[in-house]
Motif scaffolding. Sequence first.
Motif, short mmCIF file in Angstrom:
data_model
loop_
_atom_site.label_atom_id
_atom_site.label_comp_id
_atom_site.label_asym_id
_atom_site.label_seq_id
_atom_site.Cartn_x
_atom_site.Cartn_y
_atom_site.Cartn_z
N THR A 90 0.84 -1.19 0.00
CA THR A 90 0.00 0.00 0.00
C THR A 90 0.88 1.25 0.00
O THR A 90 1.83 1.34 0.77
CB THR A 90 -0.91 0.02 1.25
OG1 THR A 90 -1.71 -1.17 1.26
CG2 THR A 90 -1.80 1.24 1.26
N GLN A 151 10.64 -1.01 -8.46
CA GLN A 151 9.58 -0.91 -9.47
C GLN A 151 9.06 -2.29 -9.87
O GLN A 151 7.87 -2.46 -10.11
CB GLN A 151 10.07 -0.15 -10.70
CG GLN A 151 10.19 1.33 -10.47
CD GLN A 151 10.75 2.07 -11.66
OE1 GLN A 151 11.57 1.56 -12.41
NE2 GLN A 151 10.32 3.31 -11.82
N GLN A 156 2.76 -0.94 -9.46
CA GLN A 156 1.65 0.00 -9.33
C GLN A 156 2.12 1.37 -8.82
O GLN A 156 1.40 2.35 -8.93
CB GLN A 156 0.55 -0.57 -8.44
CG GLN A 156 0.90 -0.70 -6.97
CD GLN A 156 1.62 -1.98 -6.57
OE1 GLN A 156 2.39 -2.55 -7.34
NE2 GLN A 156 1.37 -2.43 -5.34
N HIS A 157 3.33 1.44 -8.29
CA HIS A 157 3.87 2.70 -7.76
C HIS A 157 5.09 3.18 -8.56
O HIS A 157 5.94 3.91 -8.03
CB HIS A 157 4.23 2.53 -6.28
CG HIS A 157 3.13 1.98 -5.45
ND1 HIS A 157 1.84 2.50 -5.45
CD2 HIS A 157 3.09 0.93 -4.59
CE1 HIS A 157 1.08 1.81 -4.63
NE2 HIS A 157 1.81 0.85 -4.09
N GLU A 158 5.15 2.78 -9.81
CA GLU A 158 6.32 3.07 -10.66
C GLU A 158 6.68 4.56 -10.69
O GLU A 158 7.85 4.92 -10.60
CB GLU A 158 6.07 2.56 -12.08
CG GLU A 158 7.22 2.79 -13.01
CD GLU A 158 6.98 2.23 -14.40
OE1 GLU A 158 7.85 2.45 -15.25
OE2 GLU A 158 5.94 1.59 -14.64
#
Length: 171
Positions: A90, A151, A156-158
Amino acid sequence: MNTAQYWIDKLNLESHIEGGSFKEIYRSELVLSQLALTAHHHGDRSAMTSIYFLLQHGDFSAFHKIASDEIWHFYDGSPLCVYEITTDGTLEKHLLGKDIENGQQPVVIIKAGSWFGSRCEEPGGFTLCGCTVAPGFDFADFELADKEALQKEFPQHEDIIRQMTRRTNAE
Protein backbone atom coordinates in the motif's frame (compact mmCIF):
# COMPACT_ATOMS: atom_id res chain seq x y z
CA MET A 1 10.72 32.55 10.05
CA ASN A 2 14.23 31.08 9.86
CA THR A 3 15.79 29.85 6.61
CA ALA A 4 17.13 26.42 5.75
CA GLN A 5 20.68 27.77 5.82
CA TYR A 6 20.11 29.21 9.29
CA TRP A 7 19.19 25.75 10.61
CA ILE A 8 22.01 24.01 8.70
CA ASP A 9 24.53 26.42 10.24
CA LYS A 10 23.09 26.61 13.78
CA LEU A 11 22.56 22.85 14.13
CA ASN A 12 25.78 21.87 12.28
CA LEU A 13 23.88 19.66 9.83
CA GLU A 14 25.78 17.52 7.31
CA SER A 15 24.76 15.88 4.02
CA HIS A 16 22.89 12.59 4.39
CA ILE A 17 23.38 9.59 2.07
CA GLU A 18 19.63 9.40 1.32
CA GLY A 19 19.36 13.17 0.65
CA GLY A 20 18.92 16.26 2.79
CA SER A 21 20.97 17.26 5.83
CA PHE A 22 21.11 15.73 9.31
CA LYS A 23 22.85 15.49 12.64
CA GLU A 24 22.54 12.77 15.23
CA ILE A 25 21.55 14.38 18.51
CA TYR A 26 20.95 11.37 20.74
CA ARG A 27 22.07 7.75 21.02
CA SER A 28 20.87 5.89 24.09
CA GLU A 29 23.54 4.35 26.26
CA LEU A 30 21.14 1.48 26.94
CA VAL A 31 22.08 -1.29 24.50
CA LEU A 32 19.67 -4.03 23.49
CA SER A 33 21.13 -7.44 22.77
CA GLN A 34 20.68 -8.98 19.31
CA LEU A 35 18.85 -11.77 21.12
CA ALA A 36 16.08 -9.31 22.09
CA LEU A 37 15.70 -7.93 18.54
CA THR A 38 14.26 -9.13 15.24
CA ALA A 39 16.15 -11.09 12.61
CA HIS A 40 16.24 -7.84 10.58
CA HIS A 41 18.52 -6.21 13.15
CA HIS A 42 22.13 -7.15 12.45
CA GLY A 43 23.70 -6.90 15.90
CA ASP A 44 23.16 -5.17 19.23
CA ARG A 45 21.40 -1.76 19.09
CA SER A 46 21.03 1.32 21.24
CA ALA A 47 17.51 1.41 22.65
CA MET A 48 16.82 4.65 20.75
CA THR A 49 18.47 7.23 18.48
CA SER A 50 17.35 10.65 17.30
CA ILE A 51 18.44 13.08 14.57
CA TYR A 52 17.63 16.49 13.19
CA PHE A 53 16.72 16.21 9.50
CA LEU A 54 16.27 19.01 6.97
CA LEU A 55 15.04 18.83 3.38
CA GLN A 56 14.78 21.69 0.93
CA HIS A 57 12.45 21.90 -2.06
CA GLY A 58 14.13 20.28 -5.06
CA ASP A 59 15.85 17.60 -2.99
CA PHE A 60 14.39 14.39 -1.62
CA SER A 61 15.10 11.63 0.83
CA ALA A 62 15.34 8.57 -1.41
CA PHE A 63 13.27 5.47 -0.74
CA HIS A 64 14.93 3.31 1.89
CA LYS A 65 13.94 0.98 4.68
CA ILE A 66 15.20 0.19 8.14
CA ALA A 67 14.62 -2.58 10.66
CA SER A 68 13.00 -0.35 13.31
CA ASP A 69 10.01 1.95 13.64
CA GLU A 70 10.75 5.62 12.92
CA ILE A 71 8.85 8.57 14.39
CA TRP A 72 9.02 11.90 12.52
CA HIS A 73 8.45 15.19 14.41
CA PHE A 74 7.78 18.54 12.70
CA TYR A 75 9.84 21.54 13.91
CA ASP A 76 9.91 24.36 11.34
CA GLY A 77 9.28 25.37 7.75
CA SER A 78 6.94 23.90 5.15
CA PRO A 79 5.03 20.62 5.32
CA LEU A 80 6.92 17.48 4.38
CA CYS A 81 5.43 14.68 2.28
CA VAL A 82 6.58 11.30 3.57
CA TYR A 83 5.77 8.54 1.07
CA GLU A 84 5.51 5.05 2.53
CA ILE A 85 5.13 1.74 0.72
CA THR A 86 3.99 -0.62 3.44
CA THR A 87 5.00 -4.26 3.60
CA ASP A 88 1.67 -5.22 1.94
CA GLY A 89 2.34 -2.83 -0.99
CA THR A 90 0.00 0.00 0.00
CA LEU A 91 1.24 3.50 -0.86
CA GLU A 92 0.54 6.06 1.84
CA LYS A 93 1.30 9.79 1.65
CA HIS A 94 1.78 11.33 5.10
CA LEU A 95 1.87 15.12 5.51
CA LEU A 96 4.17 16.18 8.33
CA GLY A 97 3.35 19.70 9.46
CA LYS A 98 1.30 21.81 11.82
CA ASP A 99 -1.83 22.56 9.73
CA ILE A 100 -4.06 19.81 11.10
CA GLU A 101 -7.15 21.33 9.46
CA ASN A 102 -5.57 20.56 6.06
CA GLY A 103 -4.52 16.99 6.76
CA GLN A 104 -1.07 17.60 8.23
CA GLN A 105 0.15 15.90 11.39
CA PRO A 106 2.94 17.08 13.73
CA VAL A 107 4.04 13.44 14.17
CA VAL A 108 4.20 10.68 11.55
CA ILE A 109 5.07 7.05 12.29
CA ILE A 110 6.71 4.75 9.75
CA LYS A 111 6.65 1.07 10.66
CA ALA A 112 9.76 -1.10 10.44
CA GLY A 113 10.22 -2.74 7.04
CA SER A 114 8.28 -0.15 5.04
CA TRP A 115 9.98 1.59 2.13
CA PHE A 116 9.83 5.35 2.64
CA GLY A 117 11.15 8.62 1.29
CA SER A 118 10.25 12.26 1.67
CA ARG A 119 10.30 15.64 0.01
CA CYS A 120 9.23 19.22 0.61
CA GLU A 121 6.83 19.98 -2.21
CA GLU A 122 6.39 23.71 -1.51
CA PRO A 123 8.44 25.75 -4.03
CA GLY A 124 11.25 27.55 -2.22
CA GLY A 125 10.37 25.77 1.02
CA PHE A 126 12.22 23.59 3.48
CA THR A 127 11.30 21.32 6.35
CA LEU A 128 13.18 20.90 9.61
CA CYS A 129 12.09 17.82 11.49
CA GLY A 130 13.36 15.21 13.88
CA CYS A 131 13.47 11.45 13.41
CA THR A 132 13.49 9.08 16.37
CA VAL A 133 14.25 5.39 15.79
CA ALA A 134 13.68 2.56 18.27
CA PRO A 135 15.48 0.21 18.56
CA GLY A 136 18.18 2.67 17.54
CA PHE A 137 19.34 3.31 14.00
CA ASP A 138 22.40 1.57 12.61
CA PHE A 139 23.53 1.59 8.96
CA ALA A 140 23.80 -2.22 9.14
CA ASP A 141 19.96 -2.24 9.14
CA PHE A 142 19.62 0.39 6.36
CA GLU A 143 18.78 -0.44 2.74
CA LEU A 144 18.70 2.23 0.05
CA ALA A 145 16.21 1.28 -2.67
CA ASP A 146 17.32 0.09 -6.08
CA LYS A 147 15.00 1.77 -8.59
CA GLU A 148 14.53 -1.21 -10.92
CA ALA A 149 14.09 -3.77 -8.13
CA LEU A 150 11.55 -1.62 -6.27
CA GLN A 151 9.58 -0.91 -9.47
CA LYS A 152 9.52 -4.63 -10.22
CA GLU A 153 8.24 -5.40 -6.70
CA PHE A 154 5.64 -2.59 -6.75
CA PRO A 155 4.84 -1.80 -10.42
CA GLN A 156 1.65 0.00 -9.33
CA HIS A 157 3.87 2.70 -7.76
CA GLU A 158 6.32 3.07 -10.66
CA ASP A 159 5.97 6.87 -10.97
CA ILE A 160 6.73 7.78 -7.35
CA ILE A 161 9.54 5.20 -7.21
CA ARG A 162 11.12 6.74 -10.34
CA GLN A 163 10.88 10.20 -8.78
CA MET A 164 12.30 9.21 -5.41
CA THR A 165 15.17 6.81 -6.05
CA ARG A 166 18.72 7.61 -7.05
CA ARG A 167 20.31 4.31 -8.02
CA THR A 168 19.90 1.14 -10.02
CA ASN A 169 21.81 -2.16 -9.89
CA ALA A 170 24.00 -0.89 -12.72
CA GLU A 171 25.28 2.02 -10.61
